[in-house]
Design an enzyme around this catalytic site. Sequence first.
Site, PDB file in Angstrom:
ATOM      1  N   ARG A 104      -3.310   9.113  -5.986  1.00 61.28           N
ATOM      2  CA  ARG A 104      -4.622   8.575  -5.641  1.00 61.28           C
ATOM      3  C   ARG A 104      -5.685   9.592  -6.040  1.00 61.28           C
ATOM      4  O   ARG A 104      -5.697  10.718  -5.541  1.00 61.28           O
ATOM      5  CB  ARG A 104      -4.722   8.289  -4.140  1.00 61.28           C
ATOM      6  CG  ARG A 104      -6.096   7.708  -3.790  1.00 61.28           C
ATOM      7  CD  ARG A 104      -6.462   7.865  -2.340  1.00 61.28           C
ATOM      8  NE  ARG A 104      -7.867   7.561  -2.150  1.00 61.28           N
ATOM      9  CZ  ARG A 104      -8.588   7.938  -1.113  1.00 61.28           C
ATOM     10  NH1 ARG A 104      -8.060   8.651  -0.146  1.00 61.28           N
ATOM     11  NH2 ARG A 104      -9.865   7.630  -1.033  1.00 61.28           N
ATOM     12  N   HIS A 149     -15.901   8.027  -3.804  1.00 60.89           N
ATOM     13  CA  HIS A 149     -15.484   8.980  -2.778  1.00 60.89           C
ATOM     14  C   HIS A 149     -16.641   9.951  -2.527  1.00 60.89           C
ATOM     15  O   HIS A 149     -16.525  11.160  -2.727  1.00 60.89           O
ATOM     16  CB  HIS A 149     -14.225   9.723  -3.210  1.00 60.89           C
ATOM     17  CG  HIS A 149     -13.467  10.336  -2.067  1.00 60.89           C
ATOM     18  ND1 HIS A 149     -12.120  10.120  -1.845  1.00 60.89           N
ATOM     19  CD2 HIS A 149     -13.866  11.161  -1.075  1.00 60.89           C
ATOM     20  CE1 HIS A 149     -11.728  10.804  -0.778  1.00 60.89           C
ATOM     21  NE2 HIS A 149     -12.777  11.439  -0.285  1.00 60.89           N
ATOM     22  N   GLU A 194     -13.679   5.626   3.291  1.00 60.30           N
ATOM     23  CA  GLU A 194     -14.053   5.968   4.661  1.00 60.30           C
ATOM     24  C   GLU A 194     -15.518   5.695   5.006  1.00 60.30           C
ATOM     25  O   GLU A 194     -16.307   6.632   5.213  1.00 60.30           O
ATOM     26  CB  GLU A 194     -13.748   7.447   4.935  1.00 60.30           C
ATOM     27  CG  GLU A 194     -12.281   7.782   4.861  1.00 60.30           C
ATOM     28  CD  GLU A 194     -11.974   9.231   5.181  1.00 60.30           C
ATOM     29  OE1 GLU A 194     -10.831   9.533   5.531  1.00 60.30           O
ATOM     30  OE2 GLU A 194     -12.907  10.074   5.092  1.00 60.30           O
ATOM     31  N   ASN A 336      -6.663   6.104   6.025  1.00 57.38           N
ATOM     32  CA  ASN A 336      -6.688   7.555   6.166  1.00 57.38           C
ATOM     33  C   ASN A 336      -6.637   7.893   7.653  1.00 57.38           C
ATOM     34  O   ASN A 336      -7.487   7.420   8.422  1.00 57.38           O
ATOM     35  CB  ASN A 336      -7.957   8.149   5.565  1.00 57.38           C
ATOM     36  CG  ASN A 336      -8.061   7.940   4.067  1.00 57.38           C
ATOM     37  OD1 ASN A 336      -7.116   7.483   3.427  1.00 57.38           O
ATOM     38  ND2 ASN A 336      -9.206   8.280   3.501  1.00 57.38           N
ATOM     39  N   TYR A 338      -5.453  11.203  10.567  1.00 58.84           N
ATOM     40  CA  TYR A 338      -5.052  12.601  10.698  1.00 58.84           C
ATOM     41  C   TYR A 338      -4.602  12.987  12.091  1.00 58.84           C
ATOM     42  O   TYR A 338      -3.708  13.798  12.248  1.00 58.84           O
ATOM     43  CB  TYR A 338      -6.219  13.506  10.285  1.00 58.84           C
ATOM     44  CG  TYR A 338      -6.495  13.521   8.797  1.00 58.84           C
ATOM     45  CD1 TYR A 338      -5.925  14.489   7.981  1.00 58.84           C
ATOM     46  CD2 TYR A 338      -7.330  12.577   8.206  1.00 58.84           C
ATOM     47  CE1 TYR A 338      -6.177  14.525   6.614  1.00 58.84           C
ATOM     48  CE2 TYR A 338      -7.587  12.593   6.837  1.00 58.84           C
ATOM     49  CZ  TYR A 338      -7.006  13.572   6.048  1.00 58.84           C
ATOM     50  OH  TYR A 338      -7.248  13.587   4.698  1.00 58.84           O
ATOM     51  N   GLU A 407      -4.443   8.941   2.995  1.00 54.82           N
ATOM     52  CA  GLU A 407      -4.701  10.347   3.343  1.00 54.82           C
ATOM     53  C   GLU A 407      -4.009  10.659   4.652  1.00 54.82           C
ATOM     54  O   GLU A 407      -4.119   9.902   5.624  1.00 54.82           O
ATOM     55  CB  GLU A 407      -6.203  10.653   3.490  1.00 54.82           C
ATOM     56  CG  GLU A 407      -6.975  10.740   2.200  1.00 54.82           C
ATOM     57  CD  GLU A 407      -8.420  11.182   2.423  1.00 54.82           C
ATOM     58  OE1 GLU A 407      -8.666  11.924   3.402  1.00 54.82           O
ATOM     59  OE2 GLU A 407      -9.278  10.784   1.632  1.00 54.82           O
TER      60      GLU A 407
END
Length: 530
Positions: A104, A149, A194, A336, A338, A407
């Site tokens: 990606r 992005h 995002e 994404n 985390y 991500e």
Amino acid sequence: MARFSCIFALCCLLTASASNIRIKSLSAARSFPANFGFGASTASYQIEGAWDVDGKGISIWDYLVRTDPNHIADNSNGDIAANSYYNYKRDIEMLKELGATHYRFSISWPRILPLGRSNYVNQRGIDHYNAFIDELIANDIVPFATMYHWDLPQTLSELGGWTNEEIVDWFGDYARILYQNFGDRVKHWLTINEPYIHCNFGYGYGRHAPLIQSPGEGYYECGRHILLANARAYRIYNEDFRNTQNGQVGIVLSSDWAYPASDSADDIQAAEDYLAFHLRLYMDPIFSAQGNYPQTVIDRVQAASTAQGLTASRLRPFTQEQIEYIRGTSDFLALNTYSSKIVYRNSSLTGTFVVPSHNDDAFLDTYMDDSWPASESPWLREHAPGFYNLLVYIKDTYNNPTVYITENGFSSTPGLHDDGRVNYYRNYLSALLDALAEGCDVRGYFAWSLMDNFEWAMGYTQRFGLYQVDMEDPQRTRTPRKSALVYKEIISSRVIDYDYNPDPYDTDGAFTVSASIIMTLGVAVINMVL
């Protein structure tokens, strides 16, 4: 909502006590399917460098680091970064070393359209990405191309950027040019990365370019136009390219999992609202059966706007035509994620913001459990059970959409022994196996990031790379960390072996030296002899 609340009540019992427990399998099958995609992710401004060469225009980040360099933690910039504009063949070698099947990356809007608009296309930018995509295909690596992005052309930012509704047309024109030039080989398009993070930090609290501080209005306008722009890019592909190119188009959304801080009704509702204001604000308009924003967000912002003496909601509503235009405009969810948050609500949180804010609208606050392993980023602690919870929640709420994890990663200091990252990847991938056993339709996983890069306002103070990049070396030498060796083993074996303990300094256990490194060493030896 009753079932939802029960889930949150149960989750509040699973925070600190479960933080360091290895995920247990829900199924005897503990291997990834043979067709499951493994890859890594990067973004153009964070790695490419070459900020002003070959006709590239100025992005909002190029502008920020020149006009406000102190805004970056270490006063650095992305002018060179990992120098991937010139080192892209080495980057692809690294993917091959890992055994990755997917990559990606993002395309720089100002490298394609230096002035932002489609009336001037930079052929040298087209040529660069054509060569790069061809190299990926030649190495049997599937390209996942992100259109945007966060490196908006500065010319468009000066016209209002994502707060100007004309950007829907500008983005549509840009997307059409990408389809025309690369769509014969790129079959997975990611439109916009995002929206929550970009709008929150770029147009809400002014932490990222373009440094606009408007958390109660600009933030919502940015998100509204991103949803419309994604829909425009999707509709253009459907109408003019899908039948001949046979690809897919999806949006990249982000969210942490949310645990209620207690079993009180207030905290359970706060955890629900966290997901509504962070994830569902963007997922519901696209992936829900009815479309539009979550009703709880509509009602809360309207009530707050009225209390602030405004005649209309700060969350500008969509028309019914726009609701239908946006609904269904993603062939898959690029996710994404985390970490996780613990969420609470009490009387101290209301009325604390002088300027209207989406945080005030949500009426909640968050923290993380100190027992969760910490990264170098204050916002990121390892808590893999939340990853599983989030995937199951998406499956249950949105009729099990196809998901790619685009991500997921852990920050560290420089150095090759990155055991914190190794533990993170193992635990999160184990949680992903449990989600697959639960029936979640996850098709691929992309580690963030392939290599160390420019981490926005944090500069180079936080490292996310599987490969360490020597930012002091003009060649930007890449070296595999321990996590790269572990990730390679997982990709190869399709299982997670907690006992595998490679030494990144052991040349026998490291990757084969690449052709480009051999060539560099050979030239150096010849020069020494001469």
